[in-house]
Structure formats: C-alpha cells, structure tokens
Design a protein around this motif. Structure first.
Motif, PDB file in Angstrom:
ATOM      1  N   LEU A   1       0.832  -1.197   0.000  1.00  0.00           N
ATOM      2  CA  LEU A   1       0.000   0.000   0.000  1.00  0.00           C
ATOM      3  C   LEU A   1       0.865   1.245   0.000  1.00  0.00           C
ATOM      4  CD1 LEU A   1      -2.529  -1.120   2.745  1.00  0.00           C
ATOM      5  CD2 LEU A   1      -3.014  -0.968   0.298  1.00  0.00           C
ATOM      6  N   LYS A   2       0.404   2.272  -0.692  1.00  0.00           N
ATOM      7  CA  LYS A   2       1.055   3.582  -0.628  1.00  0.00           C
ATOM      8  C   LYS A   2       0.382   4.378   0.479  1.00  0.00           C
ATOM      9  CE  LYS A   2       2.825   5.922  -3.766  1.00  0.00           C
ATOM     10  NZ  LYS A   2       3.127   6.875  -4.869  1.00  0.00           N
ATOM     11  N   ILE A   3       1.173   4.780   1.460  1.00  0.00           N
ATOM     12  CA  ILE A   3       0.640   5.416   2.665  1.00  0.00           C
ATOM     13  C   ILE A   3       1.299   6.772   2.857  1.00  0.00           C
ATOM     14  CG2 ILE A   3       0.335   5.176   5.153  1.00  0.00           C
ATOM     15  CD1 ILE A   3       0.771   2.110   4.704  1.00  0.00           C
ATOM     16  N   LEU A   4       0.490   7.769   3.155  1.00  0.00           N
ATOM     17  CA  LEU A   4       0.985   9.107   3.473  1.00  0.00           C
ATOM     18  C   LEU A   4       0.590   9.435   4.904  1.00  0.00           C
ATOM     19  CD1 LEU A   4       2.249  11.816   2.451  1.00  0.00           C
ATOM     20  CD2 LEU A   4      -0.088  12.528   1.896  1.00  0.00           C
ATOM     21  N   GLY A   5       1.510  10.018   5.654  1.00  0.00           N
ATOM     22  CA  GLY A   5       1.188  10.369   7.031  1.00  0.00           C
ATOM     23  C   GLY A   5       2.041  11.520   7.522  1.00  0.00           C
ATOM     24  N   PRO A   6       1.673  12.105   8.662  1.00  0.00           N
ATOM     25  CA  PRO A   6       2.433  13.218   9.222  1.00  0.00           C
ATOM     26  C   PRO A   6       3.528  12.730  10.164  1.00  0.00           C
ATOM     27  CG  PRO A   6       0.434  12.925  10.467  1.00  0.00           C
ATOM     28  CD  PRO A   6       0.434  11.841   9.403  1.00  0.00           C
TER      29      PRO A   6
ATOM     30  N   ASP B   1      -3.113   5.119  -1.257  1.00  0.00           N
ATOM     31  CA  ASP B   1      -4.207   4.230  -0.877  1.00  0.00           C
ATOM     32  C   ASP B   1      -4.722   4.578   0.514  1.00  0.00           C
ATOM     33  OD1 ASP B   1      -3.854   2.521  -3.223  1.00  0.00           O
ATOM     34  OD2 ASP B   1      -2.005   1.869  -2.241  1.00  0.00           O
ATOM     35  N   VAL B   2      -3.816   5.028   1.363  1.00  0.00           N
ATOM     36  CA  VAL B   2      -4.133   5.312   2.762  1.00  0.00           C
ATOM     37  C   VAL B   2      -3.511   6.647   3.150  1.00  0.00           C
ATOM     38  CG1 VAL B   2      -3.698   4.584   5.149  1.00  0.00           C
ATOM     39  CG2 VAL B   2      -4.298   2.883   3.421  1.00  0.00           C
TER      40      VAL B   2
ATOM     41  N   ARG C   1      -8.946   5.238   0.537  1.00  0.00           N
ATOM     42  CA  ARG C   1      -9.599   5.642  -0.712  1.00  0.00           C
ATOM     43  C   ARG C   1     -10.899   4.872  -0.900  1.00  0.00           C
ATOM     44  NH1 ARG C   1      -5.370   5.145  -5.562  1.00  0.00           N
ATOM     45  NH2 ARG C   1      -7.347   5.006  -6.707  1.00  0.00           N
ATOM     46  N   GLY C   2     -11.861   5.541  -1.496  1.00  0.00           N
ATOM     47  CA  GLY C   2     -13.156   4.908  -1.694  1.00  0.00           C
ATOM     48  C   GLY C   2     -13.206   3.940  -2.851  1.00  0.00           C
ATOM     49  N   ASP C   3     -12.166   3.930  -3.711  1.00  0.00           N
ATOM     50  CA  ASP C   3     -12.206   3.084  -4.908  1.00  0.00           C
ATOM     51  C   ASP C   3     -11.186   1.953  -4.857  1.00  0.00           C
ATOM     52  OD1 ASP C   3      -9.963   4.636  -5.074  1.00  0.00           O
ATOM     53  OD2 ASP C   3     -10.223   5.174  -7.186  1.00  0.00           O
ATOM     54  N   LEU C   4     -10.799   1.526  -3.667  1.00  0.00           N
ATOM     55  CA  LEU C   4      -9.834   0.431  -3.566  1.00  0.00           C
ATOM     56  C   LEU C   4     -10.445  -0.873  -4.071  1.00  0.00           C
ATOM     57  CD1 LEU C   4      -8.114   0.937  -0.081  1.00  0.00           C
ATOM     58  CD2 LEU C   4      -7.284   1.622  -2.339  1.00  0.00           C
TER      59      LEU C   4
ATOM     60  N   ALA D   1      -8.423  -5.672   1.335  1.00  0.00           N
ATOM     61  CA  ALA D   1      -7.965  -6.716   2.259  1.00  0.00           C
ATOM     62  C   ALA D   1      -6.600  -6.348   2.832  1.00  0.00           C
ATOM     63  CB  ALA D   1      -7.890  -8.062   1.535  1.00  0.00           C
ATOM     64  N   ALA D   2      -5.766  -5.701   1.997  1.00  0.00           N
ATOM     65  CA  ALA D   2      -4.443  -5.293   2.457  1.00  0.00           C
ATOM     66  C   ALA D   2      -4.536  -4.225   3.548  1.00  0.00           C
ATOM     67  CB  ALA D   2      -3.613  -4.773   1.280  1.00  0.00           C
ATOM     68  N   VAL D   3      -5.572  -3.394   3.507  1.00  0.00           N
ATOM     69  CA  VAL D   3      -5.769  -2.388   4.553  1.00  0.00           C
ATOM     70  C   VAL D   3      -6.038  -3.085   5.888  1.00  0.00           C
ATOM     71  CG1 VAL D   3      -7.303  -0.575   5.395  1.00  0.00           C
ATOM     72  CG2 VAL D   3      -6.540  -0.558   3.012  1.00  0.00           C
ATOM     73  N   ASP D   4      -6.842  -4.140   5.871  1.00  0.00           N
ATOM     74  CA  ASP D   4      -7.095  -4.895   7.099  1.00  0.00           C
ATOM     75  C   ASP D   4      -5.802  -5.491   7.644  1.00  0.00           C
ATOM     76  OD1 ASP D   4      -9.821  -4.359   7.015  1.00  0.00           O
ATOM     77  OD2 ASP D   4     -10.264  -6.146   5.821  1.00  0.00           O
ATOM     78  N   THR D   5      -4.958  -5.988   6.724  1.00  0.00           N
ATOM     79  CA  THR D   5      -3.659  -6.525   7.129  1.00  0.00           C
ATOM     80  C   THR D   5      -2.791  -5.419   7.719  1.00  0.00           C
ATOM     81  OG1 THR D   5      -3.731  -8.242   5.424  1.00  0.00           O
ATOM     82  CG2 THR D   5      -1.568  -7.695   6.318  1.00  0.00           C
ATOM     83  N   LEU D   6      -2.831  -4.256   7.091  1.00  0.00           N
ATOM     84  CA  LEU D   6      -2.075  -3.102   7.582  1.00  0.00           C
ATOM     85  C   LEU D   6      -2.475  -2.761   9.019  1.00  0.00           C
ATOM     86  CD1 LEU D   6      -0.350  -0.475   7.297  1.00  0.00           C
ATOM     87  CD2 LEU D   6      -2.410   0.595   6.328  1.00  0.00           C
ATOM     88  N   LEU D   7      -3.760  -2.703   9.284  1.00  0.00           N
ATOM     89  CA  LEU D   7      -4.234  -2.378  10.629  1.00  0.00           C
ATOM     90  C   LEU D   7      -3.775  -3.422  11.644  1.00  0.00           C
ATOM     91  CD1 LEU D   7      -7.833  -1.147   9.760  1.00  0.00           C
ATOM     92  CD2 LEU D   7      -5.917   0.257  10.547  1.00  0.00           C
TER      93      LEU D   7
END
Length: 316
Positions: free
Chosen positions: A39-44, A83-84, A225-228, A234-240
């Motif tokens: 996943l491509k993730i952006l954060g502060p 993506d996130v 993102r709303g269009d994943l 599923a990868a977002v769930d794994t990320l969490l």
C-alpha cells in the motif's frame, strides 16, 4: 487377431482421453497471486508516525511529511496517489463531509498527547504567561473544552507551533505551557540541564474524558480511498493488524521502540530521540480502533469543527 486389434485401439483411445490438453491447464494469470499487496501510505511526522513503524517494518510504502498542507492536497487530488492517508481526524472528516474527497475514515490511531507543563501545579493559580499553540486547531479546541480560559490568572499567548512554545518556556518567557508529547518531556529534560525544574501538571486527555463523558478524543485517524479494489481493501485490514501488533509489542518493550526509532531515524519520524519516545510511550495514547466502534467519541470531537454528518465520514 481381430479381437486383439480392437482391444489395442480401445486402449489407445482411453490413453488419449486421459492426456490433459494444454488448453485445459490453468494459466498463471488465472491463479490468485501469492504476492503481498503493498500500500502507498501518506502520514504526518510526530506521534502519528509512530503508529506506522510496524507498517514500515513490514515493507509498506510509507511517506512522512511535516505539516498538513501535503496531506490536504493528497485528500483532494482528483487522481489519488495514496491508498491510505493518516491525518488529523478533523482534517479528513471536514473534507469527507463536504464531498471534497473520496477518502473515508477507517480507524482512529491516536487519542491525544496534550499536556500542561509548569514548575508546579500552583503555577496554574498564579499570575504569569500561559504559552499555547494551535489556537484554531486540535490543541486549542481541546484546551478551550477542558479549561475555563477567561478565568485563567495567566495571560494566554498563542504561538504558531509547539517548538515556539518550547522556546518560550526554556527562555523563561512563560510559566505554563500547553505542549504535546514528546515535546513536553524533551522540554522538561532540556530545562533540567539548565537547573530549571519543570513537570507535567495536567493531562488534558483525562480532563477531556471528565468533561465530555467519552473515552477520549480521536486526534489522528487512518483514511482509505473509496475506490480500492478487493485486494487492496484486504491489504488495509492486514495493515491495521500490523499496526496493532507493533503497538502491543512496543507497549511492553521500551528498548525495542528506542531501537526502532533510532533505526528509522528520529528526524525522519519527527521526534526528539528514541530514548525520549521510550520514556513517553504511554503518554502518546496510540491505539488502533475501528472508526465505526467509536461514534460517540467522533461526534463529540468533530462537532467542535462543525462536522455533524458522521455517516459521511466513516468508511463502511
């Protein structure tokens, strides 16, 4: 002989039927991929970045930025790059409610790290200068919710950043300061080097719970993102799960978090040092909770920013 010939012909026909045709073989493209989805993730930088250490160690593509300008631009990009996005919950929520982004809140990741620093608790009743930051942002909103600002004995002075508040405290220009961890502990340590004793005199998270009768305020959140597609969803769930697992490990192993911060780089994460993060870890209040499970907390907090349509904010 005729009978033997017929038997041979039948055997050949059976052998031919049992041989798999190349066309019947499943092609590699029709098989589910065993490759992990990145996943491509952006954060502060700062406290929210610490929640992403586990994801970084698992090979996720994480970009950390200072400030909110880049985060806001990413939210409203018509061709989303990430993506996130991990961001202040009020920032993403306001854009989602207004329909200016397709990103929705999936989970809350931090629950506040604001504290008052002074020489003693008595400083709150004495005259002096009260240094604060984020007047119209989360720090200011939380402070005004938990304290009767007009009744303060101090002169309240707003600064642009926690770094400026730190400088004012170390220069003796303020007697009380609103600060975020880990800057609060870093300031206390630096003051001690100069023979000045400071301490944390108020936990604003505890005050928030008492005033609002909620479990806490959702300071930063993870938006998706709303269009994943299904694979990335599923990868977002794994990320969490990766994020939760790391936070659980770090909570019981201060040495690990210190080493991990130093390995990634304190400057990259936007924190003072691995040693200070290890000391302040419990006061970071990092906890990954599904947004749908904390609706009362989201409503109490986001209402301060004029966000009232929570259904437009939370990912299904």
């Amino acid at each position: 002989m005729k009978k033997i010939g017929m038997l041979l012909l039948a055997a050949l026909l059976v052998a031919g039927c049992s041989t798999a045709s190349p066309a019947a073989d499943p092609t590699p493209s029709s098989q589910p991929s065993s490759e992990p989805v990145t996943l491509k993730i952006l954060g502060p930088t700062g406290a929210p970045a610490l929640s992403l250490i586990g994801a970084m160690q698992q090979g996720q593509d994480v970009t950390l930025v200072d400030g909110t300008d880049v985060l806001q631009a990413a939210f409203v990009n018509p061709t989303p790059e990430y993506d996130v996005i991990v961001a202040p919950s009020n920032l993403g929520a306001k854009l989602a409610e207004a329909g200016n982004t397709t990103y929705k809140m999936k989970a809350v990741v931090t629950w506040g790290n604001l504290y008052l620093v002074a020489a003693s608790e008595q400083a709150l009743q004495q005259e002096g200068t009260f240094a604060a930051f984020g007047e119209n942002a989360v720090p200011g909103k939380v402070l005004s919710t938990v304290m009767d600002i007009p009744a303060l004995n101090q002169e309240l002075v707003w600064y642009n950043s926690v770094a400026e508040v730190q400088a004012a405290m170390l220069a003796g220009q303020a007697q009380v300061a609103l600060m975020a961890e880990p800057a609060a502990t870093a300031t206390i340590s630096k003051a001690a080097e100069n023979g000045v004793q400071l301490q944390i005199v108020m936990d604003l998270q505890q005050q928030w719970q008492q005033v609002t009768q909620t479990e806490g305020y959702p300071q930063a959140a993870l938006f998706v993102r709303g269009d994943l597609d299904d694979a990335k969803a599923a990868a977002v769930d794994t990320l969490l799960d990766q994020m939760r697992d790391y936070l659980a490990q770090a909570a019981s192993d201060g040495e690990k978090i210190q080493q991990d911060v130093e390995a990634i780089g304190a400057q990259t994460l936007g924190v003072p040092s691995g040693a200070i993060i290890a000391r302040t870890w419990p006061r970071m209040n990092l906890n990954i909770v599904s947004a749908s499970e904390v609706r009362p907390e989201l409503e109490a907090f986001l209402n301060l920013f004029g966000v009232t349509e929570i259904n437009a904010v939370i990912a299904e």
